[in-house]
Design an enzyme around this catalytic site. Structure first.
Site, PDB file in Angstrom:
ATOM      1  N   ILE A 119       8.043   0.377  -8.654  1.00 50.13           N
ATOM      2  CA  ILE A 119       8.705  -0.295  -7.475  1.00 50.13           C
ATOM      3  C   ILE A 119       8.064  -1.627  -7.167  1.00 50.13           C
ATOM      4  CG2 ILE A 119       8.784  -0.067  -5.003  1.00 50.13           C
ATOM      5  CD1 ILE A 119       8.575   2.898  -5.461  1.00 50.13           C
ATOM      6  N   LYS A 146       1.007   5.154  -5.388  1.00 45.52           N
ATOM      7  CA  LYS A 146       0.003   3.994  -5.187  1.00 45.52           C
ATOM      8  C   LYS A 146      -1.091   4.076  -5.894  1.00 45.52           C
ATOM      9  CE  LYS A 146      -1.635   0.510  -2.107  1.00 45.52           C
ATOM     10  NZ  LYS A 146      -1.922   0.010  -0.985  1.00 45.52           N
ATOM     11  N   ASP A 250       2.015  -5.496  12.948  1.00 48.60           N
ATOM     12  CA  ASP A 250       3.030  -5.931  11.949  1.00 48.60           C
ATOM     13  C   ASP A 250       4.458  -5.111  11.928  1.00 48.60           C
ATOM     14  OD1 ASP A 250       4.155  -7.895  10.028  1.00 48.60           O
ATOM     15  OD2 ASP A 250       3.216  -7.048   8.471  1.00 48.60           O
TER      16      ASP A 250
END
Length: 421
Positions: A119, A146, A250
Protein backbone atom coordinates in the site's frame (compact mmCIF):
# COMPACT_ATOMS: atom_id res chain seq x y z
CA UNK A 1 59.31 54.49 50.91
CA UNK A 2 61.29 51.67 49.23
CA UNK A 3 64.19 54.05 48.63
CA UNK A 4 64.17 55.06 52.30
CA UNK A 5 64.16 51.42 53.49
CA UNK A 6 67.08 50.60 51.23
CA UNK A 7 68.89 53.78 52.32
CA UNK A 8 69.61 54.70 48.72
CA UNK A 9 70.20 58.03 47.15
CA UNK A 10 68.35 59.17 44.01
CA UNK A 11 71.49 58.69 41.89
CA UNK A 12 72.06 55.09 43.01
CA UNK A 13 71.27 52.76 40.05
CA UNK A 14 71.60 49.63 42.15
CA UNK A 15 68.74 50.84 44.30
CA UNK A 16 66.43 51.05 41.25
CA UNK A 17 67.28 47.46 40.28
CA UNK A 18 66.55 46.23 43.78
CA UNK A 19 63.28 48.16 43.79
CA UNK A 20 62.05 46.38 40.63
CA UNK A 21 62.98 42.85 41.71
CA UNK A 22 59.64 42.42 43.56
CA UNK A 23 57.65 42.83 40.29
CA UNK A 24 60.04 40.54 38.38
CA UNK A 25 59.40 37.68 40.83
CA UNK A 26 55.73 38.13 41.84
CA UNK A 27 54.07 38.66 38.41
CA UNK A 28 55.48 35.47 36.74
CA UNK A 29 54.62 33.50 39.86
CA UNK A 30 50.99 34.63 39.65
CA UNK A 31 50.78 33.73 35.96
CA UNK A 32 52.20 30.24 36.55
CA UNK A 33 49.79 29.71 39.43
CA UNK A 34 46.77 30.71 37.32
CA UNK A 35 47.89 28.36 34.56
CA UNK A 36 48.18 25.43 36.97
CA UNK A 37 44.71 26.13 38.39
CA UNK A 38 43.12 26.20 34.91
CA UNK A 39 44.93 23.00 33.95
CA UNK A 40 43.67 21.29 37.10
CA UNK A 41 40.06 22.32 36.36
CA UNK A 42 40.29 20.99 32.78
CA UNK A 43 41.66 17.65 33.98
CA UNK A 44 38.91 17.36 36.61
CA UNK A 45 36.16 18.00 34.04
CA UNK A 46 37.68 15.43 31.66
CA UNK A 47 37.90 12.73 34.35
CA UNK A 48 34.32 13.48 35.45
CA UNK A 49 33.04 13.09 31.88
CA UNK A 50 34.82 9.75 31.51
CA UNK A 51 33.24 8.44 34.70
CA UNK A 52 29.78 9.55 33.54
CA UNK A 53 30.11 7.66 30.24
CA UNK A 54 31.22 4.51 32.07
CA UNK A 55 28.22 4.68 34.41
CA UNK A 56 25.62 5.37 31.67
CA UNK A 57 26.42 3.22 28.60
CA UNK A 58 24.08 3.34 25.64
CA UNK A 59 23.95 2.42 21.97
CA UNK A 60 25.66 4.96 19.75
CA UNK A 61 23.69 6.57 16.96
CA UNK A 62 20.36 5.99 18.74
CA UNK A 63 18.42 8.90 20.18
CA UNK A 64 17.68 8.57 23.91
CA UNK A 65 14.21 7.18 24.49
CA UNK A 66 11.71 9.63 25.90
CA UNK A 67 9.92 8.40 29.02
CA UNK A 68 6.39 7.38 28.17
CA UNK A 69 3.71 8.70 30.48
CA UNK A 70 0.01 9.43 30.55
CA UNK A 71 -1.18 12.88 29.51
CA UNK A 72 -2.93 13.51 32.80
CA UNK A 73 -3.95 11.97 36.08
CA UNK A 74 -7.39 11.45 34.62
CA UNK A 75 -5.89 9.37 31.80
CA UNK A 76 -4.06 7.25 34.33
CA UNK A 77 -7.36 6.65 36.04
CA UNK A 78 -8.74 5.17 32.79
CA UNK A 79 -6.12 2.50 32.39
CA UNK A 80 -3.08 3.55 34.36
CA UNK A 81 0.45 3.31 33.07
CA UNK A 82 0.00 0.91 30.19
CA UNK A 83 3.50 1.31 28.77
CA UNK A 84 6.58 -0.73 29.52
CA UNK A 85 9.37 1.34 31.15
CA UNK A 86 12.13 2.15 28.68
CA UNK A 87 15.19 1.63 30.87
CA UNK A 88 16.10 -1.51 28.91
CA UNK A 89 19.53 -1.37 27.29
CA UNK A 90 19.14 -4.24 24.83
CA UNK A 91 16.48 -4.90 22.23
CA UNK A 92 15.99 -8.52 23.29
CA UNK A 93 15.40 -7.63 26.93
CA UNK A 94 12.97 -4.87 25.94
CA UNK A 95 10.92 -7.23 23.75
CA UNK A 96 10.86 -9.79 26.56
CA UNK A 97 9.68 -7.13 29.02
CA UNK A 98 6.85 -6.02 26.73
CA UNK A 99 5.73 -9.55 25.81
CA UNK A 100 3.36 -10.19 28.77
CA UNK A 101 1.28 -7.07 28.12
CA UNK A 102 0.91 -8.00 24.43
CA UNK A 103 0.41 -11.75 24.85
CA UNK A 104 -3.30 -11.66 23.95
CA UNK A 105 -2.57 -9.72 20.74
CA UNK A 106 0.11 -12.03 19.33
CA UNK A 107 -0.70 -13.45 15.89
CA UNK A 108 1.31 -16.47 14.63
CA UNK A 109 3.42 -15.29 11.72
CA UNK A 110 2.43 -18.27 9.57
CA UNK A 111 -1.13 -16.90 9.53
CA UNK A 112 0.15 -13.84 7.64
CA UNK A 113 1.88 -15.71 4.85
CA UNK A 114 0.01 -14.26 1.85
CA UNK A 115 0.77 -10.62 1.01
CA UNK A 116 -1.72 -9.20 -1.49
CA UNK A 117 -0.19 -5.81 -2.29
CA UNK A 118 2.06 -3.03 -1.02
CA UNK A 119 0.00 0.00 0.00
CA UNK A 120 2.68 2.47 0.98
CA UNK A 121 6.42 2.70 1.64
CA UNK A 122 6.64 5.12 4.53
CA UNK A 123 9.49 6.50 6.61
CA UNK A 124 8.84 4.02 9.43
CA UNK A 125 8.30 0.97 7.25
CA UNK A 126 6.26 -0.62 4.48
CA UNK A 127 2.48 -1.03 4.80
CA UNK A 128 0.98 -4.09 3.10
CA UNK A 129 -2.45 -5.54 2.50
CA UNK A 130 -2.34 -9.22 3.42
CA UNK A 131 -4.54 -12.21 4.14
CA UNK A 132 -4.78 -13.46 7.69
CA UNK A 133 -5.69 -17.14 8.01
CA UNK A 134 -7.68 -18.09 11.08
CA UNK A 135 -7.61 -21.86 10.51
CA UNK A 136 -10.94 -21.82 8.71
CA UNK A 137 -10.58 -20.93 4.98
CA UNK A 138 -14.07 -19.47 5.02
CA UNK A 139 -13.04 -17.02 7.76
CA UNK A 140 -9.82 -15.82 6.12
CA UNK A 141 -9.84 -12.02 5.95
CA UNK A 142 -7.89 -9.15 4.50
CA UNK A 143 -5.85 -7.09 6.97
CA UNK A 144 -3.39 -4.23 6.83
CA UNK A 145 0.12 -5.14 7.91
CA UNK A 146 2.33 -2.33 9.14
CA UNK A 147 5.99 -3.30 9.41
CA UNK A 148 8.95 -1.68 11.12
CA UNK A 149 11.81 -1.14 8.71
CA UNK A 150 15.09 -2.93 9.29
CA UNK A 151 17.63 -2.41 10.62
CA UNK A 152 15.84 -0.61 13.44
CA UNK A 153 17.44 0.85 16.54
CA UNK A 154 16.21 0.40 20.09
CA UNK A 155 14.42 3.76 20.03
CA UNK A 156 12.46 2.84 16.89
CA UNK A 157 11.46 -0.52 18.40
CA UNK A 158 10.33 1.17 21.61
CA UNK A 159 8.24 3.64 19.64
CA UNK A 160 6.65 0.88 17.53
CA UNK A 161 5.76 -1.18 20.62
CA UNK A 162 4.44 1.96 22.30
CA UNK A 163 2.00 2.58 19.45
CA UNK A 164 0.66 -0.97 19.71
CA UNK A 165 0.23 -0.57 23.46
CA UNK A 166 -1.53 2.74 22.90
CA UNK A 167 -4.05 1.08 20.58
CA UNK A 168 -4.52 -1.64 23.18
CA UNK A 169 -5.13 0.97 25.89
CA UNK A 170 -7.50 2.90 23.65
CA UNK A 171 -9.89 0.00 23.16
CA UNK A 172 -12.38 -0.62 20.38
CA UNK A 173 -14.84 1.75 18.76
CA UNK A 174 -16.86 1.20 15.60
CA UNK A 175 -15.69 4.51 14.13
CA UNK A 176 -11.96 3.97 14.77
CA UNK A 177 -9.73 1.63 12.78
CA UNK A 178 -9.22 -1.45 14.95
CA UNK A 179 -6.03 -3.21 15.98
CA UNK A 180 -6.33 -6.89 15.03
CA UNK A 181 -3.08 -8.09 16.59
CA UNK A 182 0.70 -7.92 16.40
CA UNK A 183 3.88 -9.94 15.94
CA UNK A 184 6.41 -8.55 18.41
CA UNK A 185 8.06 -11.54 20.10
CA UNK A 186 10.98 -11.27 17.68
CA UNK A 187 12.15 -9.20 14.71
CA UNK A 188 10.78 -8.17 12.26
CA UNK A 189 7.89 -6.45 14.07
CA UNK A 190 4.36 -6.33 12.61
CA UNK A 191 1.25 -4.40 13.57
CA UNK A 192 -1.94 -6.03 12.21
CA UNK A 193 -4.80 -3.60 11.58
CA UNK A 194 -8.34 -3.76 10.28
CA UNK A 195 -8.62 -3.38 6.52
CA UNK A 196 -11.08 -0.86 5.11
CA UNK A 197 -10.73 -1.77 1.47
CA UNK A 198 -12.72 1.15 0.03
CA UNK A 199 -9.98 3.55 1.03
CA UNK A 200 -9.87 7.11 2.31
CA UNK A 201 -12.70 9.63 2.22
CA UNK A 202 -10.75 12.16 0.15
CA UNK A 203 -10.27 9.67 -2.70
CA UNK A 204 -13.95 8.73 -2.38
CA UNK A 205 -14.97 12.40 -2.74
CA UNK A 206 -12.81 12.78 -5.84
CA UNK A 207 -14.40 9.68 -7.37
CA UNK A 208 -17.83 11.21 -6.69
CA UNK A 209 -16.89 13.94 -9.18
CA UNK A 210 -16.69 11.39 -11.97
CA UNK A 211 -19.66 10.29 -14.04
CA UNK A 212 -20.16 7.03 -12.14
CA UNK A 213 -22.94 5.86 -9.87
CA UNK A 214 -21.59 2.66 -8.34
CA UNK A 215 -18.23 0.92 -8.34
CA UNK A 216 -17.18 -2.14 -6.33
CA UNK A 217 -20.53 -2.07 -4.59
CA UNK A 218 -20.05 1.49 -3.32
CA UNK A 219 -22.54 4.23 -4.21
CA UNK A 220 -20.79 7.36 -5.44
CA UNK A 221 -23.80 9.67 -5.42
CA UNK A 222 -23.30 11.81 -2.32
CA UNK A 223 -26.16 13.85 -0.88
CA UNK A 224 -26.46 16.40 1.91
CA UNK A 225 -28.01 13.79 4.18
CA UNK A 226 -25.05 11.45 3.67
CA UNK A 227 -22.66 14.25 4.61
CA UNK A 228 -24.43 14.59 7.95
CA UNK A 229 -24.35 10.80 8.31
CA UNK A 230 -20.57 10.63 7.80
CA UNK A 231 -19.98 13.70 9.96
CA UNK A 232 -21.98 12.22 12.82
CA UNK A 233 -19.76 9.12 12.84
CA UNK A 234 -16.59 11.22 12.95
CA UNK A 235 -17.99 13.12 15.93
CA UNK A 236 -18.76 9.83 17.69
CA UNK A 237 -15.08 8.91 17.32
CA UNK A 238 -14.05 12.32 18.69
CA UNK A 239 -16.40 11.86 21.64
CA UNK A 240 -14.73 8.54 22.36
CA UNK A 241 -11.28 10.17 22.29
CA UNK A 242 -12.49 13.00 24.51
CA UNK A 243 -13.73 10.49 27.08
CA UNK A 244 -10.18 9.09 27.09
CA UNK A 245 -8.83 12.62 27.67
CA UNK A 246 -7.32 12.64 24.19
CA UNK A 247 -7.75 14.52 20.96
CA UNK A 248 -7.00 13.55 17.36
CA UNK A 249 -5.06 16.56 16.10
CA UNK A 250 -5.38 15.94 12.35
CA UNK A 251 -9.07 15.59 11.44
CA UNK A 252 -9.34 15.67 7.64
CA UNK A 253 -10.89 13.66 4.80
CA UNK A 254 -7.51 12.04 4.10
CA UNK A 255 -7.56 10.55 7.63
CA UNK A 256 -11.02 8.98 7.40
CA UNK A 257 -11.60 5.57 5.85
CA UNK A 258 -14.94 4.72 4.28
CA UNK A 259 -16.72 1.38 3.92
CA UNK A 260 -19.22 0.39 1.23
CA UNK A 261 -22.15 1.17 3.57
CA UNK A 262 -20.65 4.64 4.22
CA UNK A 263 -19.44 3.68 7.67
CA UNK A 264 -16.65 6.13 8.51
CA UNK A 265 -13.57 5.14 10.51
CA UNK A 266 -11.15 7.74 11.84
CA UNK A 267 -7.49 6.81 11.46
CA UNK A 268 -4.14 8.63 11.65
CA UNK A 269 -3.86 8.52 15.46
CA UNK A 270 -0.14 9.29 15.57
CA UNK A 271 -0.64 12.70 17.18
CA UNK A 272 -2.95 11.27 19.84
CA UNK A 273 -0.26 8.69 20.66
CA UNK A 274 2.48 11.31 20.93
CA UNK A 275 0.47 13.50 23.29
CA UNK A 276 -0.60 10.52 25.41
CA UNK A 277 2.91 9.07 25.59
CA UNK A 278 5.08 12.19 25.78
CA UNK A 279 2.72 14.93 26.88
CA UNK A 280 3.37 17.05 23.77
CA UNK A 281 3.32 16.99 19.98
CA UNK A 282 6.68 16.23 18.40
CA UNK A 283 8.13 19.36 16.75
CA UNK A 284 9.22 17.16 13.83
CA UNK A 285 5.62 16.26 12.96
CA UNK A 286 4.26 18.43 10.12
CA UNK A 287 0.50 19.01 9.96
CA UNK A 288 -1.02 20.82 6.94
CA UNK A 289 -1.61 24.39 8.12
CA UNK A 290 -5.00 24.92 6.47
CA UNK A 291 -6.69 22.37 8.74
CA UNK A 292 -5.28 23.76 11.99
CA UNK A 293 -7.16 25.92 14.49
CA UNK A 294 -5.72 29.38 15.25
CA UNK A 295 -4.38 28.30 18.64
CA UNK A 296 -2.45 25.50 16.95
CA UNK A 297 -1.01 27.94 14.41
CA UNK A 298 0.04 30.17 17.32
CA UNK A 299 1.77 27.16 18.95
CA UNK A 300 -0.55 27.17 21.94
CA UNK A 301 -1.64 23.97 23.73
CA UNK A 302 -3.96 21.86 21.58
CA UNK A 303 -7.23 20.24 22.65
CA UNK A 304 -10.47 18.68 21.48
CA UNK A 305 -11.90 22.04 20.38
CA UNK A 306 -9.04 22.25 17.89
CA UNK A 307 -10.48 19.07 16.39
CA UNK A 308 -13.85 20.84 16.15
CA UNK A 309 -12.26 23.59 14.03
CA UNK A 310 -10.81 20.90 11.75
CA UNK A 311 -14.22 19.19 11.62
CA UNK A 312 -15.63 22.37 10.07
CA UNK A 313 -12.94 22.09 7.38
CA UNK A 314 -13.98 18.44 6.91
CA UNK A 315 -17.59 19.51 6.25
CA UNK A 316 -16.26 21.95 3.62
CA UNK A 317 -14.26 19.12 2.03
CA UNK A 318 -17.33 16.89 1.82
CA UNK A 319 -19.76 19.48 0.48
CA UNK A 320 -17.26 20.51 -2.24
CA UNK A 321 -16.37 16.87 -3.06
CA UNK A 322 -12.76 17.19 -1.99
CA UNK A 323 -11.81 20.79 -2.80
CA UNK A 324 -8.79 22.20 -0.91
CA UNK A 325 -9.71 24.69 1.84
CA UNK A 326 -8.99 28.41 1.41
CA UNK A 327 -8.16 28.00 -2.29
CA UNK A 328 -7.29 31.69 -2.67
CA UNK A 329 -4.92 31.82 0.34
CA UNK A 330 -1.30 30.55 0.22
CA UNK A 331 -0.69 27.99 2.99
CA UNK A 332 1.98 30.14 4.63
CA UNK A 333 -0.43 33.11 4.86
CA UNK A 334 -3.29 31.27 6.53
CA UNK A 335 -2.58 32.61 10.04
CA UNK A 336 -2.63 36.24 8.89
CA UNK A 337 -5.87 35.50 7.02
CA UNK A 338 -7.53 34.08 10.14
CA UNK A 339 -6.18 36.88 12.36
CA UNK A 340 -8.25 39.29 10.29
CA UNK A 341 -11.25 37.19 11.45
CA UNK A 342 -11.91 35.91 7.94
CA UNK A 343 -13.43 32.50 7.22
CA UNK A 344 -14.28 30.61 4.04
CA UNK A 345 -17.34 31.72 2.10
CA UNK A 346 -20.34 29.44 1.74
CA UNK A 347 -19.91 27.04 -1.21
CA UNK A 348 -22.74 27.10 -3.73
CA UNK A 349 -23.60 23.47 -2.92
CA UNK A 350 -23.81 24.16 0.83
CA UNK A 351 -27.11 24.93 2.58
CA UNK A 352 -27.35 27.77 5.08
CA UNK A 353 -27.97 25.27 7.89
CA UNK A 354 -24.74 23.41 7.15
CA UNK A 355 -22.82 26.65 6.72
CA UNK A 356 -24.00 27.86 10.13
CA UNK A 357 -22.64 24.64 11.60
CA UNK A 358 -19.30 25.29 9.88
CA UNK A 359 -19.19 28.84 11.25
CA UNK A 360 -19.80 27.57 14.79
CA UNK A 361 -16.70 25.38 14.35
CA UNK A 362 -14.64 28.34 13.13
CA UNK A 363 -15.07 30.67 16.08
CA UNK A 364 -11.73 32.27 16.90
CA UNK A 365 -12.12 31.76 20.64
CA UNK A 366 -11.96 28.02 21.20
CA UNK A 367 -14.24 28.20 24.24
CA UNK A 368 -16.99 29.43 21.93
CA UNK A 369 -16.86 26.29 19.79
CA UNK A 370 -19.17 23.36 20.59
CA UNK A 371 -17.86 20.14 22.05
CA UNK A 372 -18.21 16.91 20.00
CA UNK A 373 -21.43 15.74 21.71
CA UNK A 374 -23.15 19.10 21.38
CA UNK A 375 -22.17 19.32 17.71
CA UNK A 376 -23.29 15.73 17.06
CA UNK A 377 -26.76 16.49 18.47
CA UNK A 378 -26.92 19.46 16.12
CA UNK A 379 -26.03 17.28 13.16
CA UNK A 380 -28.62 14.69 14.15
CA UNK A 381 -31.29 17.39 14.26
CA UNK A 382 -30.24 18.68 10.82
CA UNK A 383 -30.12 15.12 9.47
CA UNK A 384 -33.89 14.76 9.85
CA UNK A 385 -34.64 17.55 7.38
CA UNK A 386 -31.61 17.14 5.11
CA UNK A 387 -32.01 16.60 1.36
CA UNK A 388 -31.56 12.95 0.39
CA UNK A 389 -32.45 13.38 -3.30
CA UNK A 390 -30.21 16.07 -4.80
CA UNK A 391 -26.77 14.62 -5.63
CA UNK A 392 -23.77 16.88 -5.10
CA UNK A 393 -22.02 17.61 -8.38
CA UNK A 394 -18.66 19.20 -9.15
CA UNK A 395 -17.70 18.90 -12.83
CA UNK A 396 -13.95 19.54 -12.50
CA UNK A 397 -11.71 16.54 -11.92
CA UNK A 398 -8.86 16.87 -9.43
CA UNK A 399 -5.22 17.17 -10.47
CA UNK A 400 -3.31 15.78 -7.44
CA UNK A 401 -0.23 17.98 -7.96
CA UNK A 402 -2.34 21.14 -8.16
CA UNK A 403 -4.43 20.08 -5.17
CA UNK A 404 -1.30 19.42 -3.09
CA UNK A 405 0.15 22.85 -3.93
CA UNK A 406 -3.05 24.70 -3.00
CA UNK A 407 -3.73 22.61 0.11
CA UNK A 408 -0.14 22.83 1.32
CA UNK A 409 0.47 19.10 1.64
CA UNK A 410 3.00 16.68 0.21
CA UNK A 411 1.79 15.16 -3.05
CA UNK A 412 3.38 11.84 -2.13
CA UNK A 413 0.92 11.53 0.75
CA UNK A 414 -1.93 11.39 -1.77
CA UNK A 415 -0.57 8.26 -3.45
CA UNK A 416 -1.94 5.90 -0.81
CA UNK A 417 -5.08 5.53 1.21
CA UNK A 418 -3.87 4.35 4.58
CA UNK A 419 -2.25 6.71 7.08
CA UNK A 420 -2.57 4.69 10.27
CA UNK A 421 -0.44 5.87 13.17
Amino acid sequence: MARMLLECSLSDKLCVIQEKQYEVIIVPALLVGAFLIILAVILWLFIRGQRTQQQCPGPRGVAPALPLRSLSREAAGHGGEVFVPLEETSMESFLQASAPSLAKLQVPREQLSEVLEQIHNGTCGVIYRANMNTGDPAKSKSVVLKTLKEPAGLHEVQDFIGRIQFYQHLGKHKNLVQLEGCCTESLPLYMVLEDVAQGDLLSFLWTCRRDVMTMDGLLYDLTEKQIYHIGKQVLLALEFLQDKHLFHGDVAARNILIQSDLTAKLCGLGLAYEVHARGAISPARAIPLKWLAPERLLLRPAGIRGDIWSFGILLYEMVTLGAPPYPEVPPTSILQYLQRRKIMKRPSSCTHIMYNIMKSCWRWNEDGRPLPRELRLRLEASLKSADDKAVLQVPELVVPELYAAVAGINVESLSFSYSIL
